[in-house]
Design an enzyme around this catalytic site. Sequence first.
Site, mmCIF file in Angstrom:
data_model
loop_
_atom_site.group_PDB
_atom_site.id
_atom_site.type_symbol
_atom_site.label_atom_id
_atom_site.label_comp_id
_atom_site.label_asym_id
_atom_site.label_seq_id
_atom_site.Cartn_x
_atom_site.Cartn_y
_atom_site.Cartn_z
ATOM 1 N N GLN A 20 19.731 56.110 -36.006
ATOM 2 C CA GLN A 20 18.357 55.761 -36.361
ATOM 3 C C GLN A 20 18.077 54.275 -36.092
ATOM 4 O OE1 GLN A 20 20.303 57.856 -38.195
ATOM 5 N NE2 GLN A 20 19.091 59.659 -37.650
ATOM 6 N N THR A 21 19.069 53.410 -36.336
ATOM 7 C CA THR A 21 18.907 51.990 -36.034
ATOM 8 C C THR A 21 18.731 51.768 -34.544
ATOM 9 O OG1 THR A 21 20.223 51.318 -37.957
ATOM 10 C CG2 THR A 21 20.026 49.725 -36.159
ATOM 11 N N THR A 57 23.812 50.732 -24.951
ATOM 12 C CA THR A 57 24.988 51.511 -25.321
ATOM 13 C C THR A 57 26.033 50.591 -25.939
ATOM 14 O OG1 THR A 57 26.815 52.913 -24.528
ATOM 15 C CG2 THR A 57 25.944 51.300 -22.981
ATOM 16 N N CYS A 72 38.595 53.034 -28.547
ATOM 17 C CA CYS A 72 37.178 52.888 -28.216
ATOM 18 C C CYS A 72 36.918 51.734 -27.255
ATOM 19 C CB CYS A 72 36.362 52.684 -29.485
ATOM 20 S SG CYS A 72 36.433 54.057 -30.648
ATOM 21 N N SER A 80 29.257 51.712 -25.954
ATOM 22 C CA SER A 80 30.493 52.289 -25.425
ATOM 23 C C SER A 80 30.972 51.536 -24.186
ATOM 24 C CB SER A 80 30.261 53.767 -25.078
ATOM 25 O OG SER A 80 31.261 54.263 -24.209
ATOM 26 N N LYS A 129 35.807 61.589 -31.568
ATOM 27 C CA LYS A 129 35.953 60.507 -30.588
ATOM 28 C C LYS A 129 36.205 59.150 -31.245
ATOM 29 C CE LYS A 129 30.956 59.689 -30.035
ATOM 30 N NZ LYS A 129 30.943 58.355 -30.639
ATOM 31 N N ARG A 186 33.227 52.626 -22.134
ATOM 32 C CA ARG A 186 33.301 53.641 -21.069
ATOM 33 C C ARG A 186 31.938 53.854 -20.417
ATOM 34 N NH1 ARG A 186 31.634 58.777 -21.059
ATOM 35 N NH2 ARG A 186 31.184 58.601 -23.283
ATOM 36 N N ARG A 187 30.898 54.017 -21.241
ATOM 37 C CA ARG A 187 29.563 54.262 -20.681
ATOM 38 C C ARG A 187 29.069 53.073 -19.876
ATOM 39 N NH1 ARG A 187 27.975 56.724 -26.306
ATOM 40 N NH2 ARG A 187 28.558 58.915 -25.986
ATOM 41 N N LYS A 188 29.307 51.859 -20.373
ATOM 42 C CA LYS A 188 28.882 50.663 -19.635
ATOM 43 C C LYS A 188 29.522 50.642 -18.250
ATOM 44 C CE LYS A 188 28.391 47.787 -23.790
ATOM 45 N NZ LYS A 188 29.039 46.723 -24.589
ATOM 46 N N GLY A 202 25.019 50.021 -34.290
ATOM 47 C CA GLY A 202 24.282 50.578 -35.413
ATOM 48 C C GLY A 202 24.254 52.090 -35.370
#
Length: 317
Positions: A153-154, A127, A244, A129, A84, A131-133, A150
């Site tokens: 883990q961040t 997020t 992206c 992204s 992606k 798209r996700r927003k 990040g």
Amino acid sequence: MASSLKTTISIGTRGSKLALWQAHHVADCLRAAGFEPEIVIITTKGDVVLDRSLDKIGAKGVFTEELEESLRSGHTDIAVHSAKDVQSSLPADLELLAFMERERVNDVIVSYNPKLDLQRPGLLLGTSSTRRKAMLRRFLPHATTAEARGNLQTRLRKLDEGQYDALVLAYAGVHRMEYDHLIRQVLPENQYIPATGQGSVAIECARNLAPALKAEIRRVLDHPATHLCLSAERAFLRTMEGGCSIPSFALATLSADGAHVQLHGGLISLDGQQFIEETQSAPVAAAETLGVQVAENVLSRGGRQILDDIRQQRDAV
């Protein structure tokens, strides 16, 4: 493996734990086939610039450009990416050699709170992204989104510190890093349609890599059914001229008999109010043509205006 082939394969990768998981997975497959893989860690712009959203730093190649330079110079033989993250069109001197078998494609909501209430007004979801927003603004309008850049883990550290109530992530990365116990909801893929290539690992190389070596690497790493689906999705993305930073989505699936491919693709406005989707199917031999057709239909049904509006908004900032 032919005895005349070189056996040492240098693998370029980003240095995050998830990227290294992918690289070691590739290395294990190559080692089992008789190669001697070595992993080369390369830092990308997307790993360094964390104070701005992806659409603000120019998302084209943000996680791949430095890896690609390493391929050109011969410092590495192949590069491993989350599919992606690969830009819609590659430079002429590079190619995508293989797509590995796809993991579950869904987006998921992750939280340390086992009693997370997704219907709570003011819920803060992290997020990075676009798209996700946009989809969250459409399907969870009572929630608020916040930038979450990040590595995994961040982001989880920021979540643990209380910067968000939950994160929205790809299932594949969460599962590969063994954080399944933090998943509070799996978002349905027919509503929260994933990004092009989500769940697959892409293998890139320079076109001038030895043909016999390319063929052998492809034989070892490529998953034909995944490759076929991603060829349709990436043709869709190329036609949309997206990356992206564009809130497009595409998911291709094969029919039960493997003879046809179905593509569900579309585009959503940044505020989530306009949602254009298109589903078509075609024989597998026409997978790329299918991707182009679905994208052209989306553009003609209002998608081009959405893209123009997005560009105008960003130019004005």
